[in-house]
Enzyme design. Structure first.
Site, short mmCIF file in Angstrom:
data_model
loop_
_atom_site.label_atom_id
_atom_site.label_comp_id
_atom_site.label_asym_id
_atom_site.label_seq_id
_atom_site.Cartn_x
_atom_site.Cartn_y
_atom_site.Cartn_z
N SER A 193 0.83 -1.20 0.00
CA SER A 193 0.00 0.00 0.00
C SER A 193 0.87 1.25 0.00
CB SER A 193 -0.91 0.01 1.22
OG SER A 193 -1.59 1.26 1.33
N TYR A 208 -3.15 -0.90 10.10
CA TYR A 208 -3.22 -1.30 8.69
C TYR A 208 -1.95 -0.89 7.96
CZ TYR A 208 -4.34 -1.01 3.73
OH TYR A 208 -4.29 -1.14 2.36
#
Length: 315
Positions: A193, A208
């Site tokens: 990400s 996350y």
């Protein structure tokens, strides 16, 4: 003309000559970097993925980026092993791919990454035994339902984030690697990400983002470990893609569709160990890295707080 310019430069003070030389080489470096970006983004051909093997294994293939990768790999002529938790959705994807690529063989493995990982990995090993798995796409992952401060993250979400995003990707990779090592070829793509590699921080999504940082470092280490074994390992770090995991459900200039991202992602497989395949994402990456970190931190916190307020108003 050139001689007169050189003579003029020689007549300048040494500090001025140094500055001019430094500016020239800086501009030259910038220009060459731009030319390289144009080449790798638009002109560099993708590798023949079938040379890695005749099968690809994809986790999280029933929606978003994983589903798009499944269709793109089938178009390239690779047989598929689809690993997901919902058997009905797996069958839907299987039938949809079969309707377009009738010659493709497809196996499915039902596995809940938030459940019994050892049992799921055992089923993967059974299915892939004897198959020429050449490409592994580790796409399965979860995020927050909405922006939260760390003290608000409940135990279940915390455990699921670590189990799915860290433990799951590690164990699936470990299960597939022995066959690639034996055949001395393979490609592993781990979907990371931009929250862990592009922006300096991702407040209110700290766990996350941290799990995605693990994926980035995990990928880089494996890239070094297995390069001489003929295995290419890569972490792809997208920014926003129009999937159910983000608030942008419609594609735009800076937010590609899953299909658009997967097409770009396939072209980067086998090259750099870390990349942001979609071209507008790479522009944003360059922009972010040109700004002071405190400015990016401030903007990201403001954006996350705004998103949090919107999401909480819907509950």
């Amino acid at each position: 003309m050139a001689e007169s310019i050189l003579e003029h430069l020689k007549s300048e003070p040494s500090w001025a000559f140094f500055l001019i030389t430094f500016a020239f080489f800086s501009l030259l470096t910038l220009f060459l970097s731009f030319l390289r970006w144009v080449y790798v983004t638009f002109l560099r051909p993708g590798k023949n993925l079938k040379k890695y093997g005749s099968w690809a294994l994809i986790t999280g293939p029933t929606d978003g980026i994983g589903k798009a990768f499944a269709f793109q790999l089938a178009d390239k002529g690779l047989n598929l092993v689809l690993v997901g938790r919902n058997p009905d959705k797996l069958n839907e994807v299987l039938e949809a791919i079969k309707s377009k690529s009738r010659s493709i063989q497809i196996e499915t493995v039902v596995m809940d990454f938030a459940g019994d990982l050892n049992d799921g990995v055992s089923r993967i090993k059974e299915v892939i035994q004897g198959l020429d798995i050449g490409v592994l796409i580790n796409n399965a992952g979860i995020s927050y339902p909405y922006a939260r401060f760390l003290h608000e993250v409940d135990d279940k979400l915390l455990n699921d984030l670590i189990k799915v995003n860290v433990e799951g990707i590690t164990k699936v990779t470990q299960a597939v690697l022995p066959g690639m090592v034996a055949r001395k070829r393979g490609a592993i793509v781990n979907i990371g990400s931009g929250s862990a590699t592009v922006i300096p921080s991702d407040p209110l999504y700290s766990v996350y983002s941290a799990t995605k940082a693990y994926i980035d470092q995990f990928s880089r280490c494996l890239y070094v470990e297995y390069k001489k074994s003929g295995i290419d390992v890569q972490c792809q770090a997208p920014l926003y893609v129009a999937t159910k995991m983000v608030r942008f459900r419609r594609s735009s200039f800076f937010v590609p569709s899953p299909d658009g991202y997967a097409r770009a992602g396939l072209r980067w497989i086998g090259y750099e160990p870390r990349c942001t395949p979609y071209w507008t994402h790479s522009i944003l990456w360059a922009l972010v890295h040109s700004l002071p970190e405190w400015i990016v931190d401030w903007w990201r916190l403001k954006s996350c707080l705004k998103t949090r307020k919107t999401e909480l108003s819907k509950i």
